[in-house]
Design a protein around this motif. Structure first.
Motif, PDB file in Angstrom:
ATOM      1  N   SER A   1       0.961  -1.115   0.106  1.00 13.69           N
ATOM      2  CA  SER A   1      -0.019   0.023  -0.107  1.00 13.69           C
ATOM      3  C   SER A   1       1.004   1.414   0.053  1.00 13.69           C
ATOM      4  O   SER A   1       2.068   1.191   0.030  1.00 13.69           O
ATOM      5  CB  SER A   1      -0.901  -0.073   1.224  1.00 13.69           C
ATOM      6  OG  SER A   1      -1.811  -1.122   1.471  1.00 13.69           O
ATOM      7  N   ILE A   2       0.220   2.319  -0.144  1.00 17.83           N
ATOM      8  CA  ILE A   2       0.864   3.791   0.204  1.00 17.83           C
ATOM      9  C   ILE A   2       0.008   4.566   1.280  1.00 17.83           C
ATOM     10  O   ILE A   2      -1.181   4.237   1.427  1.00 17.83           O
ATOM     11  CB  ILE A   2       1.008   4.563  -1.158  1.00 17.83           C
ATOM     12  CG1 ILE A   2      -0.490   4.947  -1.272  1.00 17.83           C
ATOM     13  CG2 ILE A   2       1.613   3.835  -2.134  1.00 17.83           C
ATOM     14  CD1 ILE A   2      -0.710   6.421  -1.050  1.00 17.83           C
ATOM     15  N   VAL A   3       0.875   4.985   1.950  1.00 20.47           N
ATOM     16  CA  VAL A   3       0.095   5.979   3.227  1.00 20.47           C
ATOM     17  C   VAL A   3       0.478   7.457   2.834  1.00 20.47           C
ATOM     18  O   VAL A   3       1.767   7.695   2.489  1.00 20.47           O
ATOM     19  CB  VAL A   3       0.808   5.472   4.174  1.00 20.47           C
ATOM     20  CG1 VAL A   3       0.313   6.401   5.614  1.00 20.47           C
ATOM     21  CG2 VAL A   3       0.466   4.194   4.727  1.00 20.47           C
ATOM     22  N   ILE A   4      -0.607   8.093   2.904  1.00 24.53           N
ATOM     23  CA  ILE A   4      -0.683   9.546   2.450  1.00 24.53           C
ATOM     24  C   ILE A   4      -1.283  10.599   3.410  1.00 24.53           C
ATOM     25  O   ILE A   4      -2.317   9.971   3.912  1.00 24.53           O
ATOM     26  CB  ILE A   4      -0.766   9.899   1.062  1.00 24.53           C
ATOM     27  CG1 ILE A   4      -0.411  11.043   0.242  1.00 24.53           C
ATOM     28  CG2 ILE A   4      -2.253   9.746   0.713  1.00 24.53           C
ATOM     29  CD1 ILE A   4      -0.548  11.239  -0.930  1.00 24.53           C
ATOM     30  N   SER A   5      -0.978  11.723   3.851  1.00 21.53           N
ATOM     31  CA  SER A   5      -1.782  12.783   4.533  1.00 21.53           C
ATOM     32  C   SER A   5      -3.177  12.947   3.532  1.00 21.53           C
ATOM     33  O   SER A   5      -3.181  13.060   2.524  1.00 21.53           O
ATOM     34  CB  SER A   5      -0.913  13.692   4.971  1.00 21.53           C
ATOM     35  OG  SER A   5      -0.733  14.527   3.762  1.00 21.53           O
TER      36      SER A   5
ATOM     37  N   PRO B   1       6.383   2.587   7.300  1.00 19.87           N
ATOM     38  CA  PRO B   1       7.606   3.110   6.858  1.00 19.87           C
ATOM     39  C   PRO B   1       7.768   2.934   5.382  1.00 19.87           C
ATOM     40  O   PRO B   1       7.729   3.974   4.817  1.00 19.87           O
ATOM     41  CB  PRO B   1       8.701   2.448   7.632  1.00 19.87           C
ATOM     42  CG  PRO B   1       8.448   1.187   7.992  1.00 19.87           C
ATOM     43  CD  PRO B   1       6.843   1.438   8.399  1.00 19.87           C
ATOM     44  N   ASN B   2       7.468   1.907   4.908  1.00 15.33           N
ATOM     45  CA  ASN B   2       7.535   1.421   3.348  1.00 15.33           C
ATOM     46  C   ASN B   2       6.460   1.990   2.503  1.00 15.33           C
ATOM     47  O   ASN B   2       6.825   2.720   1.588  1.00 15.33           O
ATOM     48  CB  ASN B   2       7.667   0.084   3.098  1.00 15.33           C
ATOM     49  CG  ASN B   2       8.002  -0.272   1.742  1.00 15.33           C
ATOM     50  OD1 ASN B   2       9.014   0.010   1.156  1.00 15.33           O
ATOM     51  ND2 ASN B   2       7.053  -0.659   0.937  1.00 15.33           N
ATOM     52  N   ALA B   3       5.205   2.089   3.234  1.00 16.57           N
ATOM     53  CA  ALA B   3       3.971   2.556   2.460  1.00 16.57           C
ATOM     54  C   ALA B   3       4.120   4.226   2.344  1.00 16.57           C
ATOM     55  O   ALA B   3       3.827   4.817   1.347  1.00 16.57           O
ATOM     56  CB  ALA B   3       2.686   2.301   3.329  1.00 16.57           C
ATOM     57  N   GLN B   4       4.802   4.699   3.211  1.00 20.30           N
ATOM     58  CA  GLN B   4       5.078   6.199   3.247  1.00 20.30           C
ATOM     59  C   GLN B   4       6.176   6.461   2.128  1.00 20.30           C
ATOM     60  O   GLN B   4       5.827   7.721   1.406  1.00 20.30           O
ATOM     61  CB  GLN B   4       5.298   6.969   4.605  1.00 20.30           C
ATOM     62  CG  GLN B   4       4.400   6.610   5.578  1.00 20.30           C
ATOM     63  CD  GLN B   4       4.970   7.293   6.886  1.00 20.30           C
ATOM     64  OE1 GLN B   4       5.135   8.461   7.171  1.00 20.30           O
ATOM     65  NE2 GLN B   4       5.030   6.367   7.793  1.00 20.30           N
ATOM     66  N   MET B   5       7.114   5.895   1.940  1.00 23.23           N
ATOM     67  CA  MET B   5       7.985   6.097   0.963  1.00 23.23           C
ATOM     68  C   MET B   5       7.384   5.764  -0.450  1.00 23.23           C
ATOM     69  O   MET B   5       7.762   6.717  -1.448  1.00 23.23           O
ATOM     70  CB  MET B   5       9.172   5.053   1.233  1.00 23.23           C
ATOM     71  CG  MET B   5      10.254   5.491   2.377  1.00 23.23           C
ATOM     72  SD  MET B   5      11.548   4.537   2.641  1.00 23.23           S
ATOM     73  CE  MET B   5      11.080   2.845   2.520  1.00 23.23           C
ATOM     74  N   GLN B   6       6.696   4.569  -0.570  1.00 23.75           N
ATOM     75  CA  GLN B   6       6.013   4.238  -1.669  1.00 23.75           C
ATOM     76  C   GLN B   6       5.121   5.513  -2.280  1.00 23.75           C
ATOM     77  O   GLN B   6       4.971   5.669  -3.535  1.00 23.75           O
ATOM     78  CB  GLN B   6       5.163   3.038  -1.658  1.00 23.75           C
ATOM     79  CG  GLN B   6       6.004   1.889  -1.450  1.00 23.75           C
ATOM     80  CD  GLN B   6       6.927   1.573  -2.552  1.00 23.75           C
ATOM     81  OE1 GLN B   6       6.585   1.664  -3.805  1.00 23.75           O
ATOM     82  NE2 GLN B   6       8.141   1.076  -2.361  1.00 23.75           N
ATOM     83  N   ALA B   7       4.555   6.299  -1.557  1.00 23.65           N
ATOM     84  CA  ALA B   7       3.735   7.446  -1.767  1.00 23.65           C
ATOM     85  C   ALA B   7       4.623   8.460  -2.702  1.00 23.65           C
ATOM     86  O   ALA B   7       3.880   9.289  -3.325  1.00 23.65           O
ATOM     87  CB  ALA B   7       3.086   7.998  -0.543  1.00 23.65           C
ATOM     88  N   GLU B   8       5.520   8.621  -2.500  1.00 20.02           N
ATOM     89  CA  GLU B   8       6.345   9.451  -3.095  1.00 20.02           C
ATOM     90  C   GLU B   8       6.952   8.977  -4.555  1.00 20.02           C
ATOM     91  O   GLU B   8       7.544   9.810  -5.297  1.00 20.02           O
ATOM     92  CB  GLU B   8       7.943   9.896  -2.400  1.00 20.02           C
ATOM     93  CG  GLU B   8       7.619  10.212  -0.919  1.00 20.02           C
ATOM     94  CD  GLU B   8       6.929  11.591  -0.807  1.00 20.02           C
ATOM     95  OE1 GLU B   8       6.911  12.550  -1.626  1.00 20.02           O
ATOM     96  OE2 GLU B   8       5.825  11.813   0.054  1.00 20.02           O
ATOM     97  N   LYS B   9       6.780   7.827  -4.909  1.00 16.52           N
ATOM     98  CA  LYS B   9       7.170   6.988  -6.153  1.00 16.52           C
ATOM     99  C   LYS B   9       6.206   7.462  -7.285  1.00 16.52           C
ATOM    100  O   LYS B   9       5.108   7.902  -6.991  1.00 16.52           O
ATOM    101  CB  LYS B   9       7.393   5.741  -5.922  1.00 16.52           C
ATOM    102  CG  LYS B   9       8.525   5.301  -5.121  1.00 16.52           C
ATOM    103  CD  LYS B   9       8.945   4.021  -5.058  1.00 16.52           C
ATOM    104  CE  LYS B   9       9.972   3.714  -4.143  1.00 16.52           C
ATOM    105  NZ  LYS B   9      10.553   2.307  -4.206  1.00 16.52           N
ATOM    106  N   ASP B  10       6.494   7.292  -8.594  1.00 16.89           N
ATOM    107  CA  ASP B  10       5.647   7.321  -9.722  1.00 16.89           C
ATOM    108  C   ASP B  10       4.310   6.508  -9.679  1.00 16.89           C
ATOM    109  O   ASP B  10       4.421   5.108  -9.460  1.00 16.89           O
ATOM    110  CB  ASP B  10       6.601   6.847 -11.006  1.00 16.89           C
ATOM    111  CG  ASP B  10       5.803   7.235 -12.265  1.00 16.89           C
ATOM    112  OD1 ASP B  10       4.700   7.928 -12.102  1.00 16.89           O
ATOM    113  OD2 ASP B  10       6.420   7.310 -13.127  1.00 16.89           O
ATOM    114  N   VAL B  11       3.154   7.081  -9.897  1.00 17.77           N
ATOM    115  CA  VAL B  11       1.968   6.484  -9.783  1.00 17.77           C
ATOM    116  C   VAL B  11       1.789   5.621 -10.891  1.00 17.77           C
ATOM    117  O   VAL B  11       0.979   4.693 -10.953  1.00 17.77           O
ATOM    118  CB  VAL B  11       0.846   7.476  -9.478  1.00 17.77           C
ATOM    119  CG1 VAL B  11       0.984   8.421  -8.304  1.00 17.77           C
ATOM    120  CG2 VAL B  11       0.750   8.374 -10.787  1.00 17.77           C
TER     121      VAL B  11
END
Length: 427
Positions: free
Chosen positions: A298-302, A385-395
């Protein structure tokens, strides 16, 4: 998998130990943090395998020489001696001896010595989170259901409560089930697959049959245009429509002109999740009754960044402007209730096994986009931690995850079908 020698444990301790770890149950595999605490690993396993009661969950390994090739239970007292020497664990369900509940006639007839006796109970939610409460044995089960509903912000009528695998009646007293101090009760919630809509586009007007079959874990809660609901190892419906070049549809039985076909389903939490052992694990497993989101998928985003992220992701998945706008505005009220959101898109092949779509004539391209999401509080961000980093990657990566052929999905010369939907995973 090569066995890890007990004699090498001390030597291995000087090597760098991976931070990640694999948990396995049936056909499902998940990557989690390597917790040095048995309790934290148990908490993580409960989140990812919510159909296994916490007090029935056991970890097993066959990776040490002492196991002699057999799966052996890893106990809490041996946890710190084992965890650094293995790479994965089997999560298994232990058969529990079920205490005999008192007869239902005892609903009101609680022994006088028990009427004011209080017990401490752990109320375990689908997410694996636990609420502890002290309550009188004479209190009705429904009081616990209402308490969990208030804490989770969800309607109490959607909750089901079990104890040692036994479904509890809300009208009966806690004491009538011989529930003891320190026992754990498990809560399940009926969830809704919100507003999946199906667009059918053809380069010329044509008659099309659209059949939708749900797994037993789902039941239709709404359909539009309304058609006959049939039951045969899962509910199914069939729309017969006339397509038009402007993208609109005419439902032939009612004569209604619509922009898309609409369906909604609720989960049947009493249904056993389908995960046939005979199926190779080639795709993600999607179970409506036990859907999960994890740090690795998953991704985690505000919340303040969600709308832009979703618009970009949906565009990468082939949704046109109207579909993206409808998707986001439909889910936005639910999203805004949270501080942070964890989300992922389900692979089409996995989604197809829960909601099978059959269209005749056969389209040139079918794109089915289904999102899972859940709220995450700020204090729990450390678990992602990983999901937060994945949110910064190319969709654009979501197109590979879902299995979308973007070029064909946007080719107006083809006979195309597009579906979008989603579900909030309640805790």
């Amino acid at each position: 998998m090569p066995k890890v020698s007990d004699k090498n444990t001390e030597a291995n301790s000087v090597k760098q130990i991976p931070k990640l770890f694999a948990l396995k149950h049936g056909q499902k595999r998940v990557m989690v943090n390597r917790y040095k605490s048995y309790k934290l690993m148990l908490d993580s396993a409960c989140r990812h395998f919510p159909t296994i009661p916490r007090d029935a969950m056991t970890f097993q390994t066959d990776q040490l020489d002492i196991c002699e090739g057999q799966l052996v239970d890893v106990t809490p007292e041996t946890w710190d001696k084992v965890i650094d020497s293995i790479t994965s664990l089997e999560v298994t369900r232990t058969a529990l001896s079920l205490p005999n509940p008192l007869p239902s006639s005892a609903t009101e007839a609680i022994p006088s010595r028990s009427k004011n006796v209080k017990v401490k109970l752990d109320l375990v939610l689908t997410s694996g989170d636990t609420l502890s409460v002290r309550t009188e044995l004479s209190s009705r089960v429904q009081k616990l259901v209402d308490y969990v509903a208030r804490k989770s912000g969800n309607c109490s009528s959607n909750h089901k409560i079990t104890w040692h695998g036994l479904r509890l009646d809300g009208n009966r007293s806690i004491g009538s089930y011989n529930i003891l101090d320190g026992d754990s009760l498990y809560f399940l919630m009926d969830q809704v697959g919100g507003k999946p809509v199906i667009y059918v586009y053809s380069p010329s007007d044509m008659d099309v049959s659209v059949k939708l079959t749900l797994s037993p874990e789902w039941s239709f809660s709404a359909i539009y245009p309304i058609v006959t609901l049939k039951q045969d190892n899962g509910e199914h419906i069939e729309w017969n429509v006339r397509t038009h070049q402007d993208g609109s549809l005419t439902e032939r039985n009612s004569g209604l002109d619509v922009s898309y076909l609409f369906w909604e389903a609720k989960t049947n939490s009493d249904a056993f999740p389908r995960s046939p052992a005979s199926e190779l694990q080639l795709v993600d497993v999607f179970s409506p009754t036990s859907s999960t989101l994890g740090d690795m998928d998953s991704i985690v985003i505000s919340v303040d960044k969600v709308t832009v992220y979703l618009d970009n992701s949906l565009k990468a998945l082939g949704l046109h402007t109207e579909a993206r706008t409808s998707f986001i505005t439909y889910w936005l009220p639910s999203i805004l209730k949270h501080e942070y959101i964890a989300l992922r898109f389900v692979p089409q092949l996995a989604y197809e096994r829960a909601a099978s779509l059959s269209i005749s004539p056969q389209p040139d391209i079918v794109t089915r986009v289904f999102m899972l999401f859940r709220g995450i509080s700020k204090e729990n961000l450390a678990d992602w931690p990983n999901a937060q980093m994945q949110a910064e990657k190319d969709v654009a990566r979501w197109a590979d995850v879902v299995g979308v052929d973007l070029e064909r999905a946007n080719d107006t010369a083809l006979f195309r079908v597009l579906e979008w939907g989603g579900m909030e995973v309640r805790v």
